[in-house]
Scaffold this motif. Structure first.
Motif, PDB file in Angstrom:
ATOM      1  N   THR A 136       0.839  -1.186   0.000  1.00  0.00           N
ATOM      2  CA  THR A 136       0.000   0.000   0.000  1.00  0.00           C
ATOM      3  C   THR A 136       0.873   1.234   0.000  1.00  0.00           C
ATOM      4  OG1 THR A 136      -0.096   0.036   2.404  1.00  0.00           O
ATOM      5  CG2 THR A 136      -1.847  -1.154   1.277  1.00  0.00           C
ATOM      6  N   GLY A 137       0.234   2.357  -0.305  1.00  0.00           N
ATOM      7  CA  GLY A 137       0.948   3.628  -0.241  1.00  0.00           C
ATOM      8  C   GLY A 137       1.861   3.839  -1.434  1.00  0.00           C
ATOM      9  N   LEU A 138       2.764   4.801  -1.281  1.00  0.00           N
ATOM     10  CA  LEU A 138       3.672   5.197  -2.340  1.00  0.00           C
ATOM     11  C   LEU A 138       5.092   5.122  -1.810  1.00  0.00           C
ATOM     12  CD1 LEU A 138       1.596   8.183  -3.557  1.00  0.00           C
ATOM     13  CD2 LEU A 138       2.316   6.348  -5.031  1.00  0.00           C
ATOM     14  N   PRO A 139       5.683   3.930  -1.741  1.00  0.00           N
ATOM     15  CA  PRO A 139       6.962   3.804  -1.060  1.00  0.00           C
ATOM     16  C   PRO A 139       8.054   4.680  -1.624  1.00  0.00           C
ATOM     17  CG  PRO A 139       6.454   1.833  -2.346  1.00  0.00           C
ATOM     18  CD  PRO A 139       5.213   2.654  -2.300  1.00  0.00           C
ATOM     19  N   PHE A 140       8.164   4.757  -2.958  1.00  0.00           N
ATOM     20  CA  PHE A 140       9.295   5.529  -3.466  1.00  0.00           C
ATOM     21  C   PHE A 140       9.047   7.013  -3.366  1.00  0.00           C
ATOM     22  CE2 PHE A 140       8.835   7.732  -7.478  1.00  0.00           C
ATOM     23  CZ  PHE A 140       7.663   7.267  -7.995  1.00  0.00           C
ATOM     24  N   ILE A 141       7.787   7.446  -3.562  1.00  0.00           N
ATOM     25  CA  ILE A 141       7.515   8.872  -3.426  1.00  0.00           C
ATOM     26  C   ILE A 141       7.693   9.314  -1.985  1.00  0.00           C
ATOM     27  CG2 ILE A 141       5.707  10.611  -3.566  1.00  0.00           C
ATOM     28  CD1 ILE A 141       4.748   9.318  -6.097  1.00  0.00           C
ATOM     29  N   GLY A 142       7.305   8.458  -1.037  1.00  0.00           N
ATOM     30  CA  GLY A 142       7.524   8.793   0.362  1.00  0.00           C
ATOM     31  C   GLY A 142       9.002   8.977   0.661  1.00  0.00           C
ATOM     32  N   LYS A 143       9.865   8.115   0.099  1.00  0.00           N
ATOM     33  CA  LYS A 143      11.303   8.253   0.299  1.00  0.00           C
ATOM     34  C   LYS A 143      11.812   9.541  -0.323  1.00  0.00           C
ATOM     35  CE  LYS A 143      12.305   4.463   2.524  1.00  0.00           C
ATOM     36  NZ  LYS A 143      12.792   4.504   3.907  1.00  0.00           N
TER      37      LYS A 143
ATOM     38  N   MET B  34      37.758  10.209   1.265  1.00  0.00           N
ATOM     39  CA  MET B  34      37.557  11.648   1.335  1.00  0.00           C
ATOM     40  C   MET B  34      37.362  12.199  -0.082  1.00  0.00           C
ATOM     41  SD  MET B  34      37.611  12.765   4.456  1.00  0.00           S
ATOM     42  CE  MET B  34      38.051  14.495   4.275  1.00  0.00           C
ATOM     43  N   ASN B  35      36.434  13.172  -0.219  1.00  0.00           N
ATOM     44  CA  ASN B  35      36.173  13.843  -1.489  1.00  0.00           C
ATOM     45  C   ASN B  35      35.762  12.873  -2.596  1.00  0.00           C
ATOM     46  OD1 ASN B  35      36.854  16.407  -0.429  1.00  0.00           O
ATOM     47  ND2 ASN B  35      39.031  15.913  -0.679  1.00  0.00           N
ATOM     48  N   ALA B  36      35.146  11.754  -2.236  1.00  0.00           N
ATOM     49  CA  ALA B  36      34.661  10.809  -3.242  1.00  0.00           C
ATOM     50  C   ALA B  36      33.524  11.444  -4.034  1.00  0.00           C
ATOM     51  CB  ALA B  36      34.167   9.529  -2.560  1.00  0.00           C
ATOM     52  N   PRO B  37      33.318  11.027  -5.294  1.00  0.00           N
ATOM     53  CA  PRO B  37      32.217  11.574  -6.084  1.00  0.00           C
ATOM     54  C   PRO B  37      30.875  11.337  -5.399  1.00  0.00           C
ATOM     55  CG  PRO B  37      33.717  10.330  -7.470  1.00  0.00           C
ATOM     56  CD  PRO B  37      34.118  10.059  -6.049  1.00  0.00           C
ATOM     57  N   THR B  38      29.948  12.241  -5.643  1.00  0.00           N
ATOM     58  CA  THR B  38      28.632  12.159  -5.014  1.00  0.00           C
ATOM     59  C   THR B  38      27.782  11.058  -5.639  1.00  0.00           C
ATOM     60  OG1 THR B  38      28.687  14.517  -4.594  1.00  0.00           O
ATOM     61  CG2 THR B  38      26.546  13.451  -4.476  1.00  0.00           C
ATOM     62  N   THR B  39      27.248  10.200  -4.797  1.00  0.00           N
ATOM     63  CA  THR B  39      26.270   9.204  -5.219  1.00  0.00           C
ATOM     64  C   THR B  39      25.102   9.251  -4.251  1.00  0.00           C
ATOM     65  OG1 THR B  39      27.348   7.474  -3.927  1.00  0.00           O
ATOM     66  CG2 THR B  39      27.985   7.668  -6.240  1.00  0.00           C
ATOM     67  N   VAL B  40      23.956   8.735  -4.685  1.00  0.00           N
ATOM     68  CA  VAL B  40      22.743   8.772  -3.874  1.00  0.00           C
ATOM     69  C   VAL B  40      22.075   7.410  -3.877  1.00  0.00           C
ATOM     70  CG1 VAL B  40      20.410   9.729  -3.743  1.00  0.00           C
ATOM     71  CG2 VAL B  40      22.327  11.232  -4.214  1.00  0.00           C
ATOM     72  N   ARG B  41      21.692   6.932  -2.711  1.00  0.00           N
ATOM     73  CA  ARG B  41      20.809   5.773  -2.594  1.00  0.00           C
ATOM     74  C   ARG B  41      19.422   6.308  -2.300  1.00  0.00           C
ATOM     75  NH1 ARG B  41      20.734   0.440  -1.599  1.00  0.00           N
ATOM     76  NH2 ARG B  41      22.986   0.234  -1.449  1.00  0.00           N
ATOM     77  N   LEU B  42      18.444   5.941  -3.129  1.00  0.00           N
ATOM     78  CA  LEU B  42      17.108   6.512  -3.007  1.00  0.00           C
ATOM     79  C   LEU B  42      16.201   5.719  -2.085  1.00  0.00           C
ATOM     80  CD1 LEU B  42      16.585   7.465  -6.737  1.00  0.00           C
ATOM     81  CD2 LEU B  42      17.173   8.983  -4.849  1.00  0.00           C
ATOM     82  N   ASN B  43      16.517   4.454  -1.855  1.00  0.00           N
ATOM     83  CA  ASN B  43      15.654   3.628  -1.015  1.00  0.00           C
ATOM     84  C   ASN B  43      16.493   2.477  -0.474  1.00  0.00           C
ATOM     85  OD1 ASN B  43      13.640   1.309  -0.498  1.00  0.00           O
ATOM     86  ND2 ASN B  43      12.283   3.056  -0.815  1.00  0.00           N
ATOM     87  N   ASP B  44      16.230   2.069   0.759  1.00  0.00           N
ATOM     88  CA  ASP B  44      16.998   0.984   1.366  1.00  0.00           C
ATOM     89  C   ASP B  44      16.920  -0.314   0.562  1.00  0.00           C
ATOM     90  OD1 ASP B  44      18.183   2.215   3.558  1.00  0.00           O
ATOM     91  OD2 ASP B  44      16.366   2.024   4.779  1.00  0.00           O
ATOM     92  N   ALA B  45      15.819  -0.501  -0.190  1.00  0.00           N
ATOM     93  CA  ALA B  45      15.639  -1.736  -0.959  1.00  0.00           C
ATOM     94  C   ALA B  45      16.393  -1.724  -2.281  1.00  0.00           C
ATOM     95  CB  ALA B  45      14.156  -1.985  -1.215  1.00  0.00           C
ATOM     96  N   ASP B  46      16.995  -0.591  -2.668  1.00  0.00           N
ATOM     97  CA  ASP B  46      17.647  -0.485  -3.970  1.00  0.00           C
ATOM     98  C   ASP B  46      18.938  -1.314  -4.026  1.00  0.00           C
ATOM     99  OD1 ASP B  46      15.662   1.283  -4.560  1.00  0.00           O
ATOM    100  OD2 ASP B  46      16.927   3.076  -4.583  1.00  0.00           O
ATOM    101  N   ASN B  47      19.244  -1.797  -5.228  1.00  0.00           N
ATOM    102  CA  ASN B  47      20.551  -2.428  -5.451  1.00  0.00           C
ATOM    103  C   ASN B  47      21.394  -1.622  -6.434  1.00  0.00           C
ATOM    104  OD1 ASN B  47      19.128  -3.113  -7.745  1.00  0.00           O
ATOM    105  ND2 ASN B  47      19.088  -5.320  -7.328  1.00  0.00           N
ATOM    106  N   VAL B  48      21.038  -0.347  -6.585  1.00  0.00           N
ATOM    107  CA  VAL B  48      21.849   0.586  -7.370  1.00  0.00           C
ATOM    108  C   VAL B  48      21.982   1.906  -6.619  1.00  0.00           C
ATOM    109  CG1 VAL B  48      21.188  -0.400  -9.609  1.00  0.00           C
ATOM    110  CG2 VAL B  48      19.863   1.512  -8.655  1.00  0.00           C
ATOM    111  N   LEU B  49      23.057   2.614  -6.905  1.00  0.00           N
ATOM    112  CA  LEU B  49      23.242   4.008  -6.502  1.00  0.00           C
ATOM    113  C   LEU B  49      23.147   4.865  -7.756  1.00  0.00           C
ATOM    114  CD1 LEU B  49      26.371   3.742  -4.137  1.00  0.00           C
ATOM    115  CD2 LEU B  49      23.953   3.519  -3.512  1.00  0.00           C
ATOM    116  N   VAL B  50      22.905   6.160  -7.562  1.00  0.00           N
ATOM    117  CA  VAL B  50      22.851   7.098  -8.676  1.00  0.00           C
ATOM    118  C   VAL B  50      24.038   8.049  -8.575  1.00  0.00           C
ATOM    119  CG1 VAL B  50      21.511   8.902  -9.812  1.00  0.00           C
ATOM    120  CG2 VAL B  50      20.337   6.973  -8.749  1.00  0.00           C
TER     121      VAL B  50
END
Length: 538
Positions: free
Chosen positions: A2-9, A36-52
């Motif tokens: 139920t709900g909107l898991p990714f939009i909530g994140k 230190m000073n590593a390129p910026t990456t983002v994890r959008l959800n704990d269930a993801d198996n990719v970073l952006v």
């Protein structure tokens, strides 16, 4: 589910917790092993198996979570954060965006070379629908009140051709009116816009294609931003103006004039007759005056085009926040582009106000499956080369970012293409993903303002409806500042979704009150009326 898991994140969770008063994403490493000073990456959800990747990353670079890239990762693209077996789901936003064609190792570039799409089961159960809490203080804007209760944000006169054969005459009338100074002395009229198209004949006189075109033309003529209408036909075409006016019950209405080239005595005579009709329409249109009106009269078309991987991270969720604000003020937001919700439709089903609304949405998805089967197409053809270069790998990934434009409020109704939108709140209209065709349907449905998100840089305008352009990244905004109205790229460096949504909403009110958008200043909008053509060309 139920709900909107990714939009909530997106709104409240992992990604944006780093931008609400805390350090920017560059400073966060979830397991403390990041250099230190590593390129910026983002994890959008704990269930993801990719970073952006928020910036380009060279091969062999250490990034978050102890990963080392095994290939160059372009900005906005994905990096495997865990082993992904062949055939296993690839997850982003906590949702499935595709399946691994082959085993993918941690640190690998994840894109179309190793990801594919195939059918999979989705959960179409209804979620818990909470009523929308009204805004404490209703917002207002300066709009044009029409006699039928509609409210416009602009005050145009439209010249519509019933058939391609009348398009040149329609354009010539508008051009002659502009060059002759016919608009001088009518300061409250925003302009005369020819709405021409390439069909109207060589088609069946009944059935889905005919009804869709007729509905689109009539809806455009009745848009609240249109104060007067001149219909131009050839005379012998399949789509007859007299038949259309009879179907919609039009009798003696001073806003509407129509004529055919054959009955008027040819091209020069029709142009002169058209100019004479405009002289009758103009004084009535100019009598309209802006007045303070509640934001509940705004009908917002939600669009995205030239999307990139940032669309689902910045501009789309920020526009969704603005749509939620508008709905709380009693207004309406129209999400469209059915091929671009495919793979994310279950998230909209969870928000449906009733089982009937959910079934209406799924019926449109089924229609598209059948339509594509008959025409030899497939849903995953949708991401364009530009979308893919911007980091979008599959239609599923694109759709999950696209539905974020719709915010979080209940889905109250589903409409066919160009049907009049009468329900308040968040609604859906079935349209193709091709932007001019999609927007034409929304405008015919009654939209009086438009927000258009873009990551690659879309050139678009939409007379008679003002189009507000939202850039998904700051690089695009700087490169095309003459075209872009709002920079949403600052969400990656500290601005919150809530703050950007409020900025968009306030800009909506300004534009609805008469402030000109960038696309209006550049003269866009005369070529973007493109009715959806379905069925055989005969």
């Amino acid at each position: 589910m139920t709900g909107l898991p990714f939009i909530g994140k997106i709104h409240t969770g992992i990604f944006h917790s780093t931008t609400r008063g805390g350090p920017p994403p560059r400073a966060r490493a979830r397991n403390g092993t990041r250099p230190m000073n590593a390129p910026t990456t983002v994890r959008l959800n704990d269930a993801d198996n990719v970073l952006v990747a928020i910036e380009p990353i060279a091969s062999g670079t250490g990034v978050a979570e102890g990963l080392v890239t095994s290939a160059r990762i372009p900005r906005g693209h994905k990096i495997a954060s865990a082993p992904i077996e062949a055939g296993a789901p690839v997850r982003k936003f906590g949702q499935i965006i595709g399946f691994a064609k082959e085993a993918i190792a941690p640190g690998a570039w994840v894109h179309e070379h190793n990801v594919e799409v195939h059918e999979f089961a989705r959960d179409y159960t209804l979620g818990e629908v909470k009523p929308v809490e009204p805004a404490a203080a209703p917002a207002t804007f300066m709009g044009f009140r029409r006699a039928n209760g509609q409210v416009g944000t602009r005050n145009y006169i439209a010249i519509l051709s019933s058939v391609n054969c009348a398009a040149t005459v329609a354009r010539q009338i508008a051009l002659r009116a502009e060059r002759s100074g016919l608009l001088d002395g009518f300061p409250n009229v925003d302009g005369i816009v020819p709405l021409t198209h390439g069909t109207g004949c060589g088609m069946a006189a009944d059935g889905e294609g005919y009804e869709l075109l007729e509905r689109t033309l009539w809806g455009a003529a009745c848009n609240p931003n249109v104060a007067g209408v001149l219909f131009i036909g050839l005379g012998c075409e399949v789509l007859q103006i007299a038949r259309m006016t009879a179907r919609y019950g039009l009798k003696d209405d001073p806003r509407f004039h129509w004529m055919t080239i054959q009955d008027s005595g040819g091209t020069p005579a029709t142009i002169e007759a058209g100019l004479a009709a405009l002289r009758e329409i103009l004084p009535r249109a100019d009598a309209a005056r802006r007045e303070p009106l509640p934001a509940s009269h705004l009908i917002l078309a939600l669009q995205c085009g030239g999307s990139d991987a940032y669309s689902g991270l910045t501009a789309n969720p920020a526009l969704g926040e603005a749509a939620d604000i508008l709905v709380r003020h009693g207004g309406t937001a129209i999400l469209s582009e059915t091929p671009e919700i495919y793979g994310a439709e279950h998230l909209l089903v969870h928000r449906a106000a009733s089982r009937r609304v959910a079934d209406d949405l799924l019926a449109r998805i089924d229609w598209w499956r059948d339509y594509l089967a008959r025409t030899g197409g497939q849903m995953n053809n949708n991401p364009s080369p530009g979308n893919k270069a911007g980091g979008l790998t599959t239609i599923l990934e694109k759709s999950l970012g696209a539905v974020a434009k719709g915010g979080t409020t209940p889905l109250t109704a589903v409409y066919r293409y160009a049907e009049p939108v009468t329900e308040r709140g968040f609604v859906f209209m079935d349209t193709p993903g091709y932007d001019p065709v999609s927007v034409t349907g929304q405008v015919a449905g009654g939209a009086n303002i438009l927000c258009f998100t873009t990551g690659r840089g879309s050139a678009f305008g939409c007379k008679p409806v003002p189009s507000i352009k939202l850039a998904t990244n700051s690089d695009l905004y700087r490169r095309m500042e003459t075209d872009m109205d709002i920079d949403c790229g600052d969400i990656l460096s500290g601005t919150t979704i809530a703050q950007k949504g409020e900025e968009i909403f306030r800009h909506l009110l300004d534009v609805a009150s008469g402030a000109r958008t960038k696309s209006e200043r550049l003269g866009y909008g005369d070529n973007e009326f493109v009715p959806w053509q379905v069925g055989a060309v005969m």
